[in-house]
Design a protein around this motif. Structure first.
Motif, PDB file in Angstrom:
ATOM      1  N   ILE A   1     110.767 -31.897  45.141  1.00 22.04           N
ATOM      2  CA  ILE A   1     109.603 -32.273  45.934  1.00 22.04           C
ATOM      3  C   ILE A   1     109.854 -34.005  46.217  1.00 22.04           C
ATOM      4  O   ILE A   1     109.289 -34.156  47.248  1.00 22.04           O
ATOM      5  CB  ILE A   1     108.517 -32.000  44.894  1.00 22.04           C
ATOM      6  CG1 ILE A   1     108.031 -30.459  44.716  1.00 22.04           C
ATOM      7  CG2 ILE A   1     107.227 -32.697  45.317  1.00 22.04           C
ATOM      8  CD1 ILE A   1     107.235 -30.235  43.699  1.00 22.04           C
ATOM      9  N   ARG A   2     110.311 -34.606  45.411  1.00 19.13           N
ATOM     10  CA  ARG A   2     110.321 -35.938  45.627  1.00 19.13           C
ATOM     11  C   ARG A   2     111.156 -36.501  46.695  1.00 19.13           C
ATOM     12  O   ARG A   2     110.906 -37.127  47.348  1.00 19.13           O
ATOM     13  CB  ARG A   2     110.659 -36.826  44.214  1.00 19.13           C
ATOM     14  CG  ARG A   2     109.195 -37.071  43.181  1.00 19.13           C
ATOM     15  CD  ARG A   2     109.436 -37.663  41.858  1.00 19.13           C
ATOM     16  NE  ARG A   2     109.947 -39.096  42.362  1.00 19.13           N
ATOM     17  CZ  ARG A   2     108.954 -40.033  42.733  1.00 19.13           C
ATOM     18  NH1 ARG A   2     107.818 -39.709  42.560  1.00 19.13           N
ATOM     19  NH2 ARG A   2     109.373 -41.200  42.791  1.00 19.13           N
ATOM     20  N   LEU A   3     112.443 -35.826  46.754  1.00 15.43           N
ATOM     21  CA  LEU A   3     113.368 -35.913  47.745  1.00 15.43           C
ATOM     22  C   LEU A   3     112.711 -35.495  49.173  1.00 15.43           C
ATOM     23  O   LEU A   3     112.889 -36.346  50.115  1.00 15.43           O
ATOM     24  CB  LEU A   3     114.587 -35.132  47.374  1.00 15.43           C
ATOM     25  CG  LEU A   3     115.601 -35.711  46.486  1.00 15.43           C
ATOM     26  CD1 LEU A   3     116.598 -34.804  45.951  1.00 15.43           C
ATOM     27  CD2 LEU A   3     115.941 -37.120  46.704  1.00 15.43           C
ATOM     28  N   ASP A   4     112.102 -34.399  49.001  1.00 15.59           N
ATOM     29  CA  ASP A   4     111.328 -34.119  50.306  1.00 15.59           C
ATOM     30  C   ASP A   4     110.347 -35.125  50.804  1.00 15.59           C
ATOM     31  O   ASP A   4     110.200 -35.144  52.114  1.00 15.59           O
ATOM     32  CB  ASP A   4     110.524 -32.596  49.943  1.00 15.59           C
ATOM     33  CG  ASP A   4     111.454 -31.546  50.113  1.00 15.59           C
ATOM     34  OD1 ASP A   4     112.682 -31.673  50.361  1.00 15.59           O
ATOM     35  OD2 ASP A   4     111.175 -30.546  49.538  1.00 15.59           O
ATOM     36  N   ARG A   5     109.843 -36.054  49.968  1.00 15.55           N
ATOM     37  CA  ARG A   5     108.837 -36.894  50.335  1.00 15.55           C
ATOM     38  C   ARG A   5     109.761 -38.294  50.475  1.00 15.55           C
ATOM     39  O   ARG A   5     109.012 -39.190  50.742  1.00 15.55           O
ATOM     40  CB  ARG A   5     108.064 -37.073  49.414  1.00 15.55           C
ATOM     41  CG  ARG A   5     106.989 -35.861  49.194  1.00 15.55           C
ATOM     42  CD  ARG A   5     106.088 -35.842  47.966  1.00 15.55           C
ATOM     43  NE  ARG A   5     105.196 -34.805  47.790  1.00 15.55           N
ATOM     44  CZ  ARG A   5     104.406 -34.379  46.604  1.00 15.55           C
ATOM     45  NH1 ARG A   5     104.251 -35.491  45.795  1.00 15.55           N
ATOM     46  NH2 ARG A   5     103.865 -33.486  46.635  1.00 15.55           N
ATOM     47  N   ASP A   6     111.037 -38.365  50.304  1.00 14.36           N
ATOM     48  CA  ASP A   6     111.748 -39.414  50.456  1.00 14.36           C
ATOM     49  C   ASP A   6     111.427 -40.606  49.489  1.00 14.36           C
ATOM     50  O   ASP A   6     111.434 -41.733  49.637  1.00 14.36           O
ATOM     51  CB  ASP A   6     111.471 -40.215  51.923  1.00 14.36           C
ATOM     52  CG  ASP A   6     112.397 -39.499  52.984  1.00 14.36           C
ATOM     53  OD1 ASP A   6     113.253 -38.790  52.651  1.00 14.36           O
ATOM     54  OD2 ASP A   6     111.805 -39.433  54.036  1.00 14.36           O
ATOM     55  N   GLN A   7     111.194 -39.951  48.298  1.00 22.00           N
ATOM     56  CA  GLN A   7     110.920 -40.659  47.058  1.00 22.00           C
ATOM     57  C   GLN A   7     112.039 -40.883  46.135  1.00 22.00           C
ATOM     58  O   GLN A   7     112.944 -39.708  45.994  1.00 22.00           O
ATOM     59  CB  GLN A   7     109.600 -40.042  46.263  1.00 22.00           C
ATOM     60  CG  GLN A   7     108.162 -40.321  46.917  1.00 22.00           C
ATOM     61  CD  GLN A   7     107.040 -39.558  46.267  1.00 22.00           C
ATOM     62  OE1 GLN A   7     107.297 -38.514  45.583  1.00 22.00           O
ATOM     63  NE2 GLN A   7     106.036 -39.897  46.906  1.00 22.00           N
ATOM     64  N   PRO A   8     112.294 -41.916  45.336  1.00 28.17           N
ATOM     65  CA  PRO A   8     113.410 -41.999  44.234  1.00 28.17           C
ATOM     66  C   PRO A   8     113.256 -40.871  43.046  1.00 28.17           C
ATOM     67  O   PRO A   8     112.315 -40.599  42.799  1.00 28.17           O
ATOM     68  CB  PRO A   8     113.264 -43.268  43.975  1.00 28.17           C
ATOM     69  CG  PRO A   8     111.886 -43.968  44.194  1.00 28.17           C
ATOM     70  CD  PRO A   8     111.402 -43.163  45.318  1.00 28.17           C
ATOM     71  N   ILE A   9     114.321 -40.738  42.702  1.00 27.60           N
ATOM     72  CA  ILE A   9     114.400 -39.861  41.499  1.00 27.60           C
ATOM     73  C   ILE A   9     115.284 -40.341  40.536  1.00 27.60           C
ATOM     74  O   ILE A   9     115.969 -39.694  39.659  1.00 27.60           O
ATOM     75  CB  ILE A   9     114.840 -38.467  41.802  1.00 27.60           C
ATOM     76  CG1 ILE A   9     116.601 -38.496  42.562  1.00 27.60           C
ATOM     77  CG2 ILE A   9     114.098 -37.652  42.802  1.00 27.60           C
ATOM     78  CD1 ILE A   9     117.122 -37.083  42.644  1.00 27.60           C
ATOM     79  N   ASP A  10     115.324 -41.731  40.200  1.00 25.17           N
ATOM     80  CA  ASP A  10     116.163 -42.351  39.339  1.00 25.17           C
ATOM     81  C   ASP A  10     116.020 -41.678  37.790  1.00 25.17           C
ATOM     82  O   ASP A  10     116.627 -41.601  37.110  1.00 25.17           O
ATOM     83  CB  ASP A  10     115.942 -43.768  39.294  1.00 25.17           C
ATOM     84  CG  ASP A  10     116.337 -44.312  40.688  1.00 25.17           C
ATOM     85  OD1 ASP A  10     117.165 -43.919  41.366  1.00 25.17           O
ATOM     86  OD2 ASP A  10     115.377 -45.438  41.273  1.00 25.17           O
ATOM     87  N   ALA A  11     114.830 -41.689  37.266  1.00 28.39           N
ATOM     88  CA  ALA A  11     114.410 -41.338  36.086  1.00 28.39           C
ATOM     89  C   ALA A  11     114.824 -39.920  35.862  1.00 28.39           C
ATOM     90  O   ALA A  11     115.349 -39.542  35.032  1.00 28.39           O
ATOM     91  CB  ALA A  11     113.318 -41.561  35.249  1.00 28.39           C
ATOM     92  N   LEU A  12     114.423 -39.079  36.754  1.00 34.57           N
ATOM     93  CA  LEU A  12     114.623 -37.543  36.611  1.00 34.57           C
ATOM     94  C   LEU A  12     116.404 -37.331  36.612  1.00 34.57           C
ATOM     95  O   LEU A  12     116.736 -36.222  35.848  1.00 34.57           O
ATOM     96  CB  LEU A  12     114.021 -36.947  37.678  1.00 34.57           C
ATOM     97  CG  LEU A  12     112.520 -36.594  37.803  1.00 34.57           C
ATOM     98  CD1 LEU A  12     111.645 -36.220  38.990  1.00 34.57           C
ATOM     99  CD2 LEU A  12     111.995 -35.593  36.655  1.00 34.57           C
TER     100      LEU A  12
END
Length: 493
Positions: free
Chosen positions: A389-400
């Protein structure tokens, strides 16, 4: 020699121990539960016990193990009785649960279990067989037809071997004998668990009888649910200590926390207890509650398990007691929370505070190794869904990504101090081979991304996902769990 807990020894318990006040001999079996482990005994069975205590004697439970006789051997000599030990801080309240009437072992006598499931006074079948017990592909949700037990049930249901097989065979008997439909309630951490179990049963039924498939689809109910209660594994020391305090030996005791939650889709095919009167919440949509629990509680639990386990920390409360790990969990929640659509009545800020307090409860001694089991079955819904979901929104996923990479690093079977352990996971052999054949940390991470049962192609082949997960895995390999988390927090500062 200390006597066993039983109906005959109930009266010898200390006065402060709560015990059944209803006539257990008058209780009817309204529930068959598949997978009668500690979680069921600390959660759903307590609600059914509450119903019995309120005077509705239709809701006795017959439990069934689909594998081993362990729980049967614990509970049957105790007349089904066991102690629920609710631990908080330095105290523990003890309540004897009387809802369980019998425990069957399916491989020993599948016919006896089928007869009980098909009995006229059985109205509910509940399940806690863990994610892997449904024999469903984690990515697609389809039955794993290559599984030998699934294949056997698809060919012949006279002696079922799997949960979908038992459900299908029991419903077939009920239809043939005119005993009416059932409500089947999965209480496992599967996304959209009601629909997924229904689809598995319909697929199984369609192989045997198209009419049965249609009857199940039209008359039976498979409500979605969300369950929440932390239930650490009981140890021999726990049993010995309780025997000393109570004067009776309880081989079936379960330990838990004060918090408990059960959200159930309001869809039933017949009689049910007054769930709401006993603390459950009925709703038209479980999904928002389920997503919050999976991505906040369960996602953090998996991250804590792998990072803490790699760092040599045995218990959850020890992990969150370390400031860096505690801050990391908050970072993980910051990312996961953006993927949620909270339902009315769920305050995410308060939920997060409560979760951290529950994790920090030192009385539970919830082992990181226990949570780390079967990670390949848990990653998709706990961590990967939020990543997508976050990648679809171009949001970082560093902690995940650090949590995902920690699962990858766990497949090495050694912690940061070099101590070895057995990876307890249905895909452990495959993951172990991939890791062993890879030349370096980056190669190991990329090899594990090829497991489609865990990583769907759209995610594994996304260069953004692969890059950040491979980088996090390299950091874990080089710095260890504590160092990798410190590096992440320093970068974010």
């Amino acid at each position: 020699m200390t006597p066993r807990l039983s109906q005959a020894t109930l009266s010898s318990l200390p006065a402060q121990v709560a015990r059944p006040a209803y006539d257990r001999a008058a209780v009817q079996t309204g529930v068959v539960h598949l997978g009668i482990g500690a979680f069921h005994r600390a959660h759903q069975a307590v609600v059914f016990d509450d119903a019995l205590a309120a005077g509705d004697l239709r809701w006795g439970v017959v439990g069934a193990s689909l594998r081993s006789p362990g729980v049967r051997d614990q509970l049957v000599p105790q007349d089904g009785l066991y102690g629920l030990h609710v631990r908080d801080g330095d105290g523990a309240a003890v309540r004897i649960i009387g809802a369980v009437q019998d425990v069957l072992v399916a491989p020993e006598d599948p016919a006896a279990l089928l007869e009980r499931m098909a009995a006229p006074d059985t109205h509910l079948i509940t399940l806690t067989v863990t994610e892997k017990g449904y024999r469903l592909d984690p990515a697609s949700g389809a039955l794993i037809e290559s599984d030998p037990d699934v294949a056997a049930d698809l060919a012949d249901l006279s002696r079922p071997r799997t949960a979908p097989g038992f459900l299908t065979a029991a419903l077939a008997r009920r239809r043939t004998e005119g005993r009416g439909p059932l409500t089947v309630i999965s209480c496992d951490n599967l996304p959209h668990n009601g629909t997924r179990v229904l689809d598995a049963v319909l697929a199984m039924a369609a192989r045997h009888d198209a009419g049965l498939r249609d009857w199940i689809a039209e008359t039976c109910a498979f409500p979605a649910t969300m369950v929440d209660r932390i239930v650490p594994a009981t140890t021999a020391d726990d049993i010995d200590a309780a025997a000393t305090r109570l004067g009776v030996r309880d081989e079936g005791l379960v330990l838990t926390e004060p918090f408990t939650q059960w959200v159930i889709e309001d869809r039933f095919a017949g009689a049910r207890p007054d769930f709401e009167a006993f603390g459950a919440r009925l709703t038209s949509s479980v999904a928002p509650w389920e997503d919050a629990k999976l991505r906040l509680l369960n996602g953090a639990h998996s991250a804590i398990a792998y990072l803490g386990g790699l760092a040599g920390l045995e218990f959850v409360h020890q992990v969150v007691a370390e400031p860096a790990f505690r801050t990391y969990v908050d970072r993980l929640w910051d990312e996961a929370q953006t993927t949620l659509d909270p339902p009315p009545g769920l305050d995410l800020a308060a939920y997060r505070r409560d979760l951290m307090a529950r994790f920090a409860n030192p009385a539970l001694n919830h082992r990181t190794r226990q949570i780390a089991m079967d990670g390949s079955q848990k990653l998709p819904q706990r961590l990967l869904a939020g990543c997508a979901i976050r990648l679809d929104r171009d949001q970082p996923i560093d902690a995940l990504a650090v949590a995902v990479a920690a699962w990858m690093r766990w497949q090495d079977g050694r912690d940061d101090a070099g101590r070895t352990f057995v990876v307890d996971d249905p895909l452990a052999s495959k993951a172990g081979r991939l890791v062993a054949d890879a030349p370096d940390p980056a190669g190991r991470a990329r090899a594990l991304l090829s497991i489609r049962a865990v990583f769907p192609a759209r995610l594994a082949e996304d260069a953004r996902f692969a890059e950040v997960v491979v980088s996090a895995h390299a950091s874990l390999d080089e710095r260890g769990a504590k160092g990798a988390v410190a590096a992440l927090l320093e970068t974010a500062a």
